[in-house]
Write an enzyme that holds these catalytic residues in place. Structure first.
Site, mmCIF file in Angstrom:
data_model
loop_
_atom_site.group_PDB
_atom_site.id
_atom_site.type_symbol
_atom_site.label_atom_id
_atom_site.label_comp_id
_atom_site.label_asym_id
_atom_site.label_seq_id
_atom_site.Cartn_x
_atom_site.Cartn_y
_atom_site.Cartn_z
ATOM 1 N N ASP A 211 -17.815 -30.741 -67.905
ATOM 2 C CA ASP A 211 -17.451 -31.731 -66.898
ATOM 3 C C ASP A 211 -15.986 -32.041 -67.177
ATOM 4 O O ASP A 211 -15.654 -32.562 -68.262
ATOM 5 C CB ASP A 211 -18.277 -33.001 -67.065
ATOM 6 C CG ASP A 211 -19.697 -32.852 -66.559
ATOM 7 O OD1 ASP A 211 -20.104 -31.724 -66.218
ATOM 8 O OD2 ASP A 211 -20.417 -33.873 -66.542
ATOM 9 N N HIS A 269 -19.827 -25.743 -72.810
ATOM 10 C CA HIS A 269 -20.774 -24.654 -72.628
ATOM 11 C C HIS A 269 -20.037 -23.328 -72.478
ATOM 12 O O HIS A 269 -18.855 -23.293 -72.105
ATOM 13 C CB HIS A 269 -21.632 -24.926 -71.387
ATOM 14 C CG HIS A 269 -22.489 -26.161 -71.509
ATOM 15 N ND1 HIS A 269 -23.866 -26.110 -71.450
ATOM 16 C CD2 HIS A 269 -22.164 -27.463 -71.698
ATOM 17 C CE1 HIS A 269 -24.358 -27.333 -71.590
ATOM 18 N NE2 HIS A 269 -23.333 -28.172 -71.737
ATOM 19 N N SER A 362 -10.595 -34.425 -74.760
ATOM 20 C CA SER A 362 -10.083 -33.197 -75.353
ATOM 21 C C SER A 362 -10.108 -32.077 -74.331
ATOM 22 O O SER A 362 -10.331 -32.309 -73.150
ATOM 23 C CB SER A 362 -10.869 -32.826 -76.605
ATOM 24 O OG SER A 362 -10.100 -31.961 -77.414
#
Length: 403
Positions: A211, A269, A362
């Site tokens: 996201d 991911h 980050s």
């Protein structure tokens, strides 16, 4: 970027500003940055995304706390800070809408104050910018791992949920009382059905690793012309391995940059698969903020920050294997990078969880060689070349390999 010399403290202002800003840093390090001061740019309805003029008014209010510095007028304070680094415009995919993304106090401190001048003229009494960022990161990391006061942890989590409008219905564990520490909530898990994987059966698709606010570039030259302004940015410096870069990622290699903001789900991911994990290289580094105002300036954020580099071998179609470098980059107040499934020799699927970040915003960067023949989705490419990030979610399609 504005002329920083014109916006530097004048004689007589410096000491007062130093004292005021050190107090802000102290409060931030104590975890006092998710209360009212954090709601910079929020509308009355609680939406953290508001037009720039509204956010600017809130910005003025926040900086009024240092307006008591002797000889420093509100107009001068505005001249110093109000028109610098208010936030970022981010595109909403599938619409013409752009939102104004406000920033947390800690990030503002990192950019407004610590990057506003050279180390020698820093507005804080530390020997270097790196020193204060490291001290803040380590101290904050310990606080966010502390589970000794459940009531305080719960209060902080509830404040974080309210501040960032977290949708708890998406969470695998929606009850905030079940999280023993702030970090446990920060790298919270979401329900598997909350982020469906685009074109699940198509191995050639590249999907979003997080996201995030995304930018994509066909090559490093385009990235450095439009987005990454660090003087020393290169694939060699990013990977920390000249041999690997020269062997696997020659000129023409493409990039996807996934920037996570504090409100985001902070697990990342695998953007491609099927793939086989190679070795992971750990690069020591600094704790610079990865906010675009730092990335777009002459700070070597991506190549100086602490980061892990995972080598992948991706098979976009039968008989075709291409190398991919997946880089997880730490940042301001990010105490650690964790890996869920990245051990050497393991096989991974696109969309499978790769790892997580502890507290802070980050970035992940995926690097693809020319042989991968990755074509980025047109809307993402257009926004990126215009210097605008696009909000995407884990599993969204962002491009495809034509190898």
């Amino acid at each position: 970027m504005a002329d920083t010399a014109a916006h530097s403290p004048r004689t007589g202002e410096h000491e007062g500003i130093v004292a005021a800003l050190e107090a802000l840093v102290s409060n931030t390090a104590k975890g006092k940055h998710h209360g009212d001061d954090e709601r910079l740019g929020m509308s009355a309805a609680g939406n953290p995304y508001t037009p720039a003029p509204v956010a600017k008014q809130h910005h003025h209010h926040w900086w009024s706390k240092v307006a008591a510095v002797e000889g420093l007028s509100q107009s001068r304070l505005d001249d110093l800070f109000a028109d610098h680094h208010l936030g970022n415009y981010t595109a909403i995919r599938g619409s013409e809408q752009r939102i104004f993304e406000s920033m947390p106090v800690a990030v503002r401190i990192g950019m407004h104050l610590l990057f506003f001048s050279s180390k020698k003229t820093s507005l804080l009494r530390y020997s270097s910018v790196e020193d204060v960022l490291e001290k803040m990161s380590i101290k904050q990391g310990k606080l966010y791992d502390d589970a000794s006061d459940p009531a305080a942890v719960l209060e902080h989590i509830k404040s974080f949920i309210e501040t960032y409008q977290i949708d708890t219905s998406e969470l695998l564990e929606p009850d905030p009382i079940k999280y023993p520490s702030m970090n446990e909530f920060f790298f919270r898990k979401i329900r598997p059905d909350a982020r469906p994987l685009a074109e699940q059966g198509n191995a050639a698709v590249v999907s979003s690793a997080a996201d995030c606010r995304l930018t994509v570039f066909d090559d490093v030259e385009a990235a450095t012309r439009v987005w990454i302004k660090g003087k020393h940015f290169s694939i060699r410096h990013l990977l920390g391995d000249t041999s690997l870069a020269d062997r696997c990622f020659p000129p023409g290699s493409s990039l996807a940059i996934f920037r996570l903001a504090p409100a985001d789900y902070h697990r990342f991911h695998h953007p491609v698969g099927p793939a086989v994990c190679g070795p992971t290289r750990h690069e020591a580094g600094e704790y610079y903020t990865v906010n675009p105002q730092a990335v777009n300036a002459d700070f070597d954020v991506f190549t100086c920050n602490r980061r892990d580099v995972l080598n992948l071998t991706w098979t976009p179609r039968a008989g075709v294997d291409v190398p991919v470098a997946f880089v997880a980059i730490g940042a301001l107040l990010v105490g650690s990078i964790g890996w869920s499934k990245a051990s050497q020799g393991s096989s991974v699927a696109r969309g499978e969880e790769a790892g997580w970040f502890a507290y802070g915003g980050s970035t992940c960067i995926a690097v693809f060689p020319p042989a991968a023949k990755v074509t980025w989705d047109a809307d993402l490419r257009a926004n990126s070349l215009a210097g605008v990030e696009t909000m995407v979610r884990v599993g969204d399609r962002i491009g495809i390999s034509e190898a």
